[in-house]
Motif scaffolding. Structure first.
Motif, PDB file in Angstrom:
ATOM      1  N   VAL A  70       1.108  -0.849  -0.024  1.00  0.00           N
ATOM      2  CA  VAL A  70       0.217   0.199   0.532  1.00  0.00           C
ATOM      3  C   VAL A  70       0.627   1.514  -0.414  1.00  0.00           C
ATOM      4  N   ASN A  71       2.100   1.366   0.839  1.00  0.00           N
ATOM      5  CA  ASN A  71       3.112   2.797   0.734  1.00  0.00           C
ATOM      6  C   ASN A  71       2.803   2.742  -0.570  1.00  0.00           C
ATOM      7  N   ARG A  72       4.292   1.175  -0.957  1.00  0.00           N
ATOM      8  CA  ARG A  72       4.528   1.984  -2.665  1.00  0.00           C
ATOM      9  C   ARG A  72       3.232   2.493  -3.073  1.00  0.00           C
ATOM     10  N   LEU A  73       1.796   1.944  -3.720  1.00  0.00           N
ATOM     11  CA  LEU A  73       1.132   1.681  -4.078  1.00  0.00           C
ATOM     12  C   LEU A  73       0.554   3.506  -3.852  1.00  0.00           C
ATOM     13  N   VAL A  74       1.342   4.365  -2.727  1.00  0.00           N
ATOM     14  CA  VAL A  74       0.513   5.251  -2.324  1.00  0.00           C
ATOM     15  C   VAL A  74       1.843   6.487  -3.602  1.00  0.00           C
ATOM     16  N   GLN A  75       3.014   5.917  -3.124  1.00  0.00           N
ATOM     17  CA  GLN A  75       3.976   6.928  -3.576  1.00  0.00           C
ATOM     18  C   GLN A  75       4.050   6.969  -5.129  1.00  0.00           C
ATOM     19  N   LYS A  85       2.370  10.224  -9.953  1.00  0.00           N
ATOM     20  CA  LYS A  85       2.261  10.082 -10.994  1.00  0.00           C
ATOM     21  C   LYS A  85       0.734  11.304 -10.616  1.00  0.00           C
ATOM     22  N   VAL A  86       0.388  11.787 -10.043  1.00  0.00           N
ATOM     23  CA  VAL A  86      -0.280  13.207  -9.052  1.00  0.00           C
ATOM     24  C   VAL A  86       0.264  14.046  -9.779  1.00  0.00           C
ATOM     25  N   GLY A  87       1.374  13.958  -9.670  1.00  0.00           N
ATOM     26  CA  GLY A  87       2.052  14.810  -9.387  1.00  0.00           C
ATOM     27  C   GLY A  87       2.641  15.545 -10.750  1.00  0.00           C
ATOM     28  N   LYS A  88       3.471  14.478 -11.506  1.00  0.00           N
ATOM     29  CA  LYS A  88       3.010  14.532 -13.098  1.00  0.00           C
ATOM     30  C   LYS A  88       2.226  14.740 -13.176  1.00  0.00           C
ATOM     31  N   ILE A  89       0.985  14.789 -13.612  1.00  0.00           N
ATOM     32  CA  ILE A  89      -0.229  15.497 -14.242  1.00  0.00           C
ATOM     33  C   ILE A  89      -0.565  17.211 -13.975  1.00  0.00           C
ATOM     34  N   SER A  90      -0.348  17.364 -12.012  1.00  0.00           N
ATOM     35  CA  SER A  90      -0.446  18.393 -11.812  1.00  0.00           C
ATOM     36  C   SER A  90       0.516  18.957 -12.580  1.00  0.00           C
ATOM     37  N   GLU A  91       1.613  18.856 -12.895  1.00  0.00           N
ATOM     38  CA  GLU A  91       3.441  19.912 -13.850  1.00  0.00           C
ATOM     39  C   GLU A  91       2.104  19.735 -15.329  1.00  0.00           C
ATOM     40  N   ILE A  92       1.670  18.740 -15.285  1.00  0.00           N
ATOM     41  CA  ILE A  92       1.003  18.505 -17.394  1.00  0.00           C
ATOM     42  C   ILE A  92       0.074  19.783 -16.783  1.00  0.00           C
ATOM     43  N   TYR A  93      -1.158  19.928 -15.861  1.00  0.00           N
ATOM     44  CA  TYR A  93      -2.041  20.270 -15.336  1.00  0.00           C
ATOM     45  C   TYR A  93      -1.314  22.221 -15.683  1.00  0.00           C
TER      46      TYR A  93
END
Length: 124
Positions: free
Chosen positions: A66-71, A76-84
């Motif tokens: 779960v920790n790996r999944l969250v990281q 990926k959310v950080g990358k999407i945020s940068e793209i946005y």
């Protein structure tokens, strides 16, 4: 009177001995039951220990997963945020430029219409 006193003391002695025997029997039973309880608790603790070790191992693995999944999700959310952010900056710049261009075009069209109407009015 001495016989009555002797009989009373004899009765008291026998009663005391009987009482001590009864208390001794209950004490022996209590010790026996405590011994069985201790044995049962020890067996239960061993069972819990043997069953708990695999559960704790699985729980540790699950927590790690779960920790790996969250990281990974966070990255990926950080990358999407940068793209946005980049897309929104490009969109804002494009809208700003289109607004300026449309303003200039609108002004020129309005000037053309105005001068055309002015020419029509002055030619009559």
């Amino acid at each position: 009177m001495d016989t009555q006193l002797a009989q009373g003391l004899t009765f008291l002695a026998w009663s005391g001995c009987g009482f001590l025997i009864i208390v001794g029997i209950f004490l022996a039973k209590l010790l026996f039951d405590l011994s069985r309880l201790t044995t049962s608790i020890r067996k239960s603790a061993d069972i819990v220990k043997t069953e708990l070790e695999p559960i704790m191992k699985n729980l540790s693995e699950t927590t790690t997963t779960v920790n790996r999944l969250v990281q990974t999700t966070d990255k990926k959310v950080g990358k999407i945020s940068e793209i946005y952010d980049k897309v929104s900056d490009v969109t804002i710049n494009a809208v700003t430029k289109v607004s300026k261009v449309s303003g200039v075009v609108f002004k020129e069209v309005f000037k053309g219409i105005y001068s055309g109407i002015k020419n029509l009015i002055t030619k009559k």
